[in-house]
Design an enzyme around this catalytic site. Sequence first.
Site, mmCIF file in Angstrom:
data_model
loop_
_atom_site.group_PDB
_atom_site.id
_atom_site.type_symbol
_atom_site.label_atom_id
_atom_site.label_comp_id
_atom_site.label_asym_id
_atom_site.label_seq_id
_atom_site.Cartn_x
_atom_site.Cartn_y
_atom_site.Cartn_z
ATOM 1 N N HIS A 95 88.797 32.973 9.366
ATOM 2 C CA HIS A 95 88.125 32.247 8.277
ATOM 3 C C HIS A 95 87.143 33.128 7.489
ATOM 4 C CE1 HIS A 95 89.736 28.550 9.992
ATOM 5 N NE2 HIS A 95 89.227 27.866 8.985
ATOM 6 N N GLY A 96 86.916 34.364 7.936
ATOM 7 C CA GLY A 96 85.968 35.232 7.227
ATOM 8 C C GLY A 96 84.614 34.550 7.084
ATOM 9 N N ARG B 241 94.501 31.652 1.491
ATOM 10 C CA ARG B 241 93.729 32.885 1.302
ATOM 11 C C ARG B 241 94.625 34.083 1.017
ATOM 12 N NH1 ARG B 241 88.623 32.866 -0.249
ATOM 13 N NH2 ARG B 241 87.670 34.881 0.184
ATOM 14 N N GLU C 110 80.824 22.508 34.836
ATOM 15 C CA GLU C 110 81.777 22.279 35.951
ATOM 16 C C GLU C 110 82.048 23.569 36.715
ATOM 17 O OE1 GLU C 110 83.240 19.588 37.272
ATOM 18 O OE2 GLU C 110 82.575 18.066 35.833
ATOM 19 N N SER D 286 74.219 26.848 39.701
ATOM 20 C CA SER D 286 75.412 27.139 40.511
ATOM 21 C C SER D 286 75.165 26.897 41.996
ATOM 22 C CB SER D 286 75.833 28.605 40.320
ATOM 23 O OG SER D 286 75.999 28.903 38.963
ATOM 24 N N GLU E 27 69.005 21.802 38.382
ATOM 25 C CA GLU E 27 67.534 21.830 38.375
ATOM 26 C C GLU E 27 67.048 23.076 37.639
ATOM 27 O OE1 GLU E 27 65.918 21.152 42.266
ATOM 28 O OE2 GLU E 27 66.973 19.223 42.430
ATOM 29 N N PRO E 28 65.769 23.073 37.230
ATOM 30 C CA PRO E 28 65.299 24.206 36.430
ATOM 31 C C PRO E 28 65.517 25.562 37.111
ATOM 32 C CG PRO E 28 63.697 22.428 36.352
ATOM 33 C CD PRO E 28 64.762 21.996 37.320
ATOM 34 N N GLN F 21 87.196 34.586 12.924
ATOM 35 C CA GLN F 21 87.448 35.841 12.210
ATOM 36 C C GLN F 21 88.453 35.617 11.072
ATOM 37 O OE1 GLN F 21 85.561 38.298 12.870
ATOM 38 N NE2 GLN F 21 86.459 39.864 11.558
HETATM 39 C C1 LIG Z 1 75.722 21.781 27.328
HETATM 40 C C2 LIG Z 1 75.520 21.641 28.793
HETATM 41 C C3 LIG Z 1 75.669 20.406 29.406
HETATM 42 C C4 LIG Z 1 75.419 20.275 30.774
HETATM 43 N N1 LIG Z 1 75.499 19.026 31.355
HETATM 44 C C5 LIG Z 1 75.117 18.873 32.649
HETATM 45 C C6 LIG Z 1 75.059 17.579 33.254
HETATM 46 O O1 LIG Z 1 75.418 16.570 32.631
HETATM 47 N N2 LIG Z 1 74.579 17.465 34.516
HETATM 48 C C7 LIG Z 1 74.168 18.543 35.246
HETATM 49 O O2 LIG Z 1 73.730 18.372 36.387
HETATM 50 N N3 LIG Z 1 74.244 19.815 34.715
HETATM 51 C C8 LIG Z 1 74.704 19.987 33.452
HETATM 52 N N4 LIG Z 1 74.747 21.249 32.897
HETATM 53 C C9 LIG Z 1 74.309 22.383 33.680
HETATM 54 C C10 LIG Z 1 75.462 23.253 34.188
HETATM 55 O O3 LIG Z 1 76.212 22.567 35.150
HETATM 56 C C11 LIG Z 1 74.825 24.534 34.733
HETATM 57 O O4 LIG Z 1 74.315 25.226 33.616
HETATM 58 C C12 LIG Z 1 75.801 25.399 35.480
HETATM 59 O O5 LIG Z 1 76.058 24.826 36.741
HETATM 60 C C13 LIG Z 1 75.245 26.810 35.687
HETATM 61 O O6 LIG Z 1 73.978 26.785 36.224
HETATM 62 P P1 LIG Z 1 72.798 27.675 35.584
HETATM 63 O O7 LIG Z 1 72.795 27.445 34.134
HETATM 64 O O8 LIG Z 1 71.575 27.357 36.372
HETATM 65 O O9 LIG Z 1 73.236 29.169 35.839
HETATM 66 P P2 LIG Z 1 72.977 30.027 37.159
HETATM 67 O O10 LIG Z 1 73.565 29.368 38.337
HETATM 68 O O11 LIG Z 1 71.553 30.408 37.222
HETATM 69 O O12 LIG Z 1 73.840 31.321 36.817
HETATM 70 C C14 LIG Z 1 73.401 32.296 35.853
HETATM 71 C C15 LIG Z 1 74.528 33.316 35.675
HETATM 72 O O13 LIG Z 1 74.793 33.955 36.938
HETATM 73 C C16 LIG Z 1 76.152 33.766 37.296
HETATM 74 N N5 LIG Z 1 76.246 33.579 38.737
HETATM 75 C C17 LIG Z 1 75.596 32.676 39.504
HETATM 76 N N6 LIG Z 1 75.930 32.811 40.800
HETATM 77 C C18 LIG Z 1 76.851 33.811 40.854
HETATM 78 C C19 LIG Z 1 77.607 34.407 41.894
HETATM 79 N N7 LIG Z 1 77.517 34.009 43.153
HETATM 80 N N8 LIG Z 1 78.455 35.428 41.585
HETATM 81 C C20 LIG Z 1 78.562 35.859 40.287
HETATM 82 N N9 LIG Z 1 77.878 35.329 39.270
HETATM 83 C C21 LIG Z 1 77.032 34.316 39.539
HETATM 84 C C22 LIG Z 1 76.600 32.521 36.562
HETATM 85 O O14 LIG Z 1 77.994 32.481 36.394
HETATM 86 C C23 LIG Z 1 75.850 32.661 35.246
HETATM 87 O O15 LIG Z 1 76.540 33.560 34.427
HETATM 88 C C24 LIG Z 1 75.044 21.411 31.543
HETATM 89 C C25 LIG Z 1 74.935 22.653 30.923
HETATM 90 C C26 LIG Z 1 75.170 22.784 29.565
HETATM 91 C C27 LIG Z 1 75.026 24.121 28.925
#
Ligand SMILES: Cc1cc2nc3c(=O)[nH]c(=O)nc-3n(C[C@H](O)[C@H](O)[C@H](O)COP(=O)(O)OP(=O)(O)OC[C@H]3O[C@@H](n4cnc5c(N)ncnc54)[C@H](O)[C@@H]3O)c2cc1C
Length: 382
Positions: free
Chosen positions: A338-339, A268, A363, A132, A127-128, A336
Amino acid sequence: MDFSLSDEQRAIQDMAAKFAEREIAPHVAAYDREERFPLEIYAKMGPLGLTGGVIPEKFGGTGMDHVTYALVIMELARHCPALAGAASWASGVAGVSVLRFGSEELKQKYLVPLAQGKVPAAIALTEPHTGSDVASMRTRVIRTDEGYILRGNKIWVSMIKSCGWMIAFGTLDPALGRKGVCAFVVEPQWPGVTTVPFKNKVGFRPMETGEVAFDDVHVPASHLIGQEGEGFRVAMCSVENGRLGVAARSCGMLRGCLEEALDYIPSRQTFGEPIGNRQLIQSKITDMVVWHETARLLTLKLASLKDQGHRARQEASMAKMYASDVLMRGAEHAMQIHGAYACSDDFAVGRFWRDAKFMQVIEGTNEIHRWLIAEFALGYRR
Ligand SMILES: Cc1cc2nc3c(=O)[nH]c(=O)nc-3n(C[C@H](O)[C@H](O)[C@H](O)COP(=O)(O)OP(=O)(O)OC[C@H]3O[C@@H](n4cnc5c(N)ncnc54)[C@H](O)[C@@H]3O)c2cc1C
């Protein structure tokens, strides 16, 4: 561990490798540029059994063991992580959730065509305001006489343009945390569902990733997967498979980076000598060879544990985190080497590098896996 492959495993691996070279490699740069998921190539994967993975044959799958499945994903990802991802949907969260928790009706209607490679699926979890921390989702589930109403917004959901169905997660009450989460099979064309793919993404460009809005979507009670409040368990039941898929994709991509570098180096020369004679270049190759071998071993160990029926949560975190971290570093080495040519879209390394970054995010981010691995080691988790 014995990683010698049977004749059957070798034959399937070889078939996947030849398919990827013949059907994917010539087209991947174009559809990546166009930000288009190649449904025409995906349609050829199902009849070969490449999308059926570990799903049993009676549900449209190929019934592969996990080691064979991982080998197939590696071969496809060596050319295209998006189509390798497509080969992992049935064996990951989408397919396994329906297989383990769905009714017979849901399995026949949704799992069978997914495993047969006839229709892609999506997972609407993030969600927005939260990724995690899954249990703090805000998308609401409201009970009605006929079933449920789903209300809320998801973001970063992949395959939203081409998917035939998605697993959507919502909560009966945010105050219930994990115990409030429910999972449903939802079709994207139902009234109230809106999908908007992002354009100009840095990586995963063919994956149709974007926003999904559920504006009072009516979901029949029969589309609940598992019980009310069991959605978190549904998502977690297949995490090792999902992480195995990402680890295997990372191994395939890293091999792609290594092979691109090995192809480029002989062409190269600098200061009168091939760059391959320079120790600083050789050192990068050594890193990539060792990283690829170790990532592959961790990934195949995880696959082998799954074949023996173990849950292997810690091994799943180790394989996913390590393989995607060394992929990122290996992709940077390949760039790197491939320059300036790494900056050209004519070379595959730039694409691998852009995609590699997000293998560290999907994941479960690698920070979350670091946390989990330490907690298993400390005995805080079992
Ligand atoms: C290309 C792409 C495809 C995706 N496809 C899907 C999909 O098909 N379906 C879906 O539901 N989601 C999808 N996602 C979303 C993805 O699963 C989430 O981006 C991911 O779970 C991380 O959530 P967030 O981006 O909200 O980061 P956040 O949870 O906000 O984390 C931000 C940063 O804080 C760190 N962090 C968070 N909590 C902790 C902690 N407790 N300790 C230390 N560090 C922490 C994280 O590692 C990260 O570096 C996709 C994302 C991308 C980029």
